[in-house]
Scaffold this active site. Structure first.
Site, PDB file in Angstrom:
ATOM      1  N   LEU A 189      10.416 -22.677  -4.521  1.00 50.96           N
ATOM      2  CA  LEU A 189       9.811 -21.531  -3.829  1.00 50.96           C
ATOM      3  C   LEU A 189       8.530 -21.135  -4.570  1.00 50.96           C
ATOM      4  CD1 LEU A 189      13.028 -19.303  -3.407  1.00 50.96           C
ATOM      5  CD2 LEU A 189      12.186 -21.064  -1.845  1.00 50.96           C
ATOM      6  N   ASP A 207       0.839  -1.208   0.000  1.00 50.48           N
ATOM      7  CA  ASP A 207       0.000   0.000   0.000  1.00 50.48           C
ATOM      8  C   ASP A 207       0.873   1.258   0.000  1.00 50.48           C
ATOM      9  OD1 ASP A 207      -2.344   1.415  -0.043  1.00 50.48           O
ATOM     10  OD2 ASP A 207      -2.690   1.294   2.109  1.00 50.48           O
ATOM     11  N   HIS A 255       2.472   3.508  -9.127  1.00 48.47           N
ATOM     12  CA  HIS A 255       2.333   2.060  -9.346  1.00 48.47           C
ATOM     13  C   HIS A 255       3.553   1.504 -10.085  1.00 48.47           C
ATOM     14  CE1 HIS A 255      -1.546   2.057  -7.579  1.00 48.47           C
ATOM     15  NE2 HIS A 255      -2.095   2.826  -8.492  1.00 48.47           N
TER      16      HIS A 255
HETATM   17  C1  FPP Z   1      -1.986   0.156  -3.295  1.00 48.36           C
HETATM   18  O1  FPP Z   1      -1.509   1.479  -3.327  1.00 48.36           O
HETATM   19  C2  FPP Z   1      -1.476  -0.570  -4.464  1.00 48.36           C
HETATM   20  C3  FPP Z   1      -2.261  -1.104  -5.435  1.00 48.36           C
HETATM   21  C4  FPP Z   1      -3.716  -1.019  -5.440  1.00 48.36           C
HETATM   22  C5  FPP Z   1      -1.650  -1.773  -6.603  1.00 48.36           C
HETATM   23  C6  FPP Z   1      -0.405  -2.566  -6.327  1.00 48.36           C
HETATM   24  C7  FPP Z   1       0.294  -2.748  -7.590  1.00 48.36           C
HETATM   25  C8  FPP Z   1       1.628  -2.779  -7.754  1.00 48.36           C
HETATM   26  C9  FPP Z   1       2.603  -2.753  -6.651  1.00 48.36           C
HETATM   27  C10 FPP Z   1       2.201  -2.836  -9.117  1.00 48.36           C
HETATM   28  C11 FPP Z   1       1.829  -4.020  -9.981  1.00 48.36           C
HETATM   29  C12 FPP Z   1       2.148  -5.323  -9.423  1.00 48.36           C
HETATM   30  C13 FPP Z   1       2.773  -6.346 -10.054  1.00 48.36           C
HETATM   31  C14 FPP Z   1       2.669  -7.687  -9.452  1.00 48.36           C
HETATM   32  C15 FPP Z   1       3.579  -6.190 -11.268  1.00 48.36           C
HETATM   33  P1  FPP Z   1      -2.577   2.659  -3.423  1.00 48.36           P
HETATM   34  O2  FPP Z   1      -2.725   3.048  -4.837  1.00 48.36           O
HETATM   35  O3  FPP Z   1      -3.856   2.269  -2.735  1.00 48.36           O
HETATM   36  O4  FPP Z   1      -1.837   3.778  -2.610  1.00 48.36           O
HETATM   37  P2  FPP Z   1      -2.491   4.944  -1.762  1.00 48.36           P
HETATM   38  O5  FPP Z   1      -3.161   4.301  -0.569  1.00 48.36           O
HETATM   39  O6  FPP Z   1      -1.316   5.770  -1.382  1.00 48.36           O
HETATM   40  O7  FPP Z   1      -3.454   5.664  -2.663  1.00 48.36           O
END
Ligand code: FPP
Length: 245
Positions: free
Chosen positions: A134, A28, A45
């Site tokens: 793994l 997050d 992201h």
């Molecule tokens: C939460 O941060 C994150 C997500 C909803 C997406 C997670 C995706 C990635 C780490 C990249 C893609 C993954 C792979 C496996 C290649 P948020 O957007 O909710 O952050 P915020 O709370 O600060 O708004």
């Protein structure tokens, strides 16, 4: 899977053993990371995907048998299309890379909703990497409540009228994986957000204010050290206490 002795000692002196087989990450803070830098969320992201690759590699290096990451939840569909497309594009790019020879990549969640091209890529990667020592679970269109509803529907279809815990556990997307020993959430919020609710029954939880794109191997080591400082009783008593009531 048998736990083979892991000779790796972390920089902080911690030796990983059979108590820590599975670490799950709630990644997050990508959006806030971008906002703080005056960048569009999509770039958060992108940086988050880079952090994911680094942390997955680090967990492989230190021999964590099972790693699970929460990449896209059933609730994330509420986000603007542009942001959803950006996350799915990062995933698509990830599916094109060459995988580490030691890691089986698996997807947990309802991937049936994706287009045929993405679904075919997902199953090709799962097939190509299967049977390795793994496991990396990528939770995609994953929600724990939906997972449990899916299990209940399967049990109904099978005609069961009485069930036990293993009937449920074995039908979860995580199937043969042990429950996570440690769940790490970045980004400062102290909740599970519909992630592995059944599997987390006895997981140790570690929360950090670090935003996911800033996640480092040092912070993983800190979470692991914290895990080893906890007493896990699984509802029982410490050995000494139970022997000397
Ligand atoms: C939460 O941060 C994150 C997500 C909803 C997406 C997670 C995706 C990635 C780490 C990249 C893609 C993954 C792979 C496996 C290649 P948020 O957007 O909710 O952050 P915020 O709370 O600060 O708004």
């Amino acid at each position: 899977m048998e736990f083979e002795k892991n000779d790796i000692t972390l920089k902080n002196g911690i030796q990983i053993d059979e108590r820590l087989k599975h670490i799950a990450f709630i990644m997050d803070g990508n959006g806030r990371w971008a906002k703080r830098k005056g960048l569009p969320r999509e770039l958060g992201h992108r940086q988050g995907a880079a952090a994911f690759s680094n942390i997955a590699k680090y967990c492989e290096k230190i021999g964590i048998k099972y790693v699970t990451v929460y990449a896209f939840s059933t609730e994330n569909w509420k986000r603007p299309k542009k942001e959803i497309d950006a996350i799915l594009k990062l995933l698509d790019n990830y599916l094109d890379q060459r995988y580490n020879d030691r890691v089986s990549v698996r997807f947990i969640g309802d991937v049936s909703v994706f287009d045929d091209r993405l679904k075919n890529k997902i199953s090709a990667v799962e097939k190509e990497t299967s049977g390795r020592e793994l496991v990396l679970n990528i939770a995609l269109n994953y929600g724990s409540r939906a997972e449990l509803v899916n299990v209940c529907n399967r049990l109904l279809k099978e005609g069961k009228n009485e069930i036990c815990e293993s009937d449920i556990s074995s039908r979860l997307y995580t199937g043969d994986c042990p429950d996570p020993d440690l769940i790490v959430r970045t980004g400062g919020d102290i909740r599970l957000s519909n992630f592995m609710l059944w599997q987390a029954a006895y997981s140790e939880l570690y929360f950090t204010d670090t935003l996911w794109p800033d996640m480092t191997s040092e912070e993983v080591d800190k979470a692991i050290a914290d895990f080893y400082s906890r007493k896990r009783r699984f509802g029982g008593l410490d050995k000494q206490v139970s022997e000397n009531p």
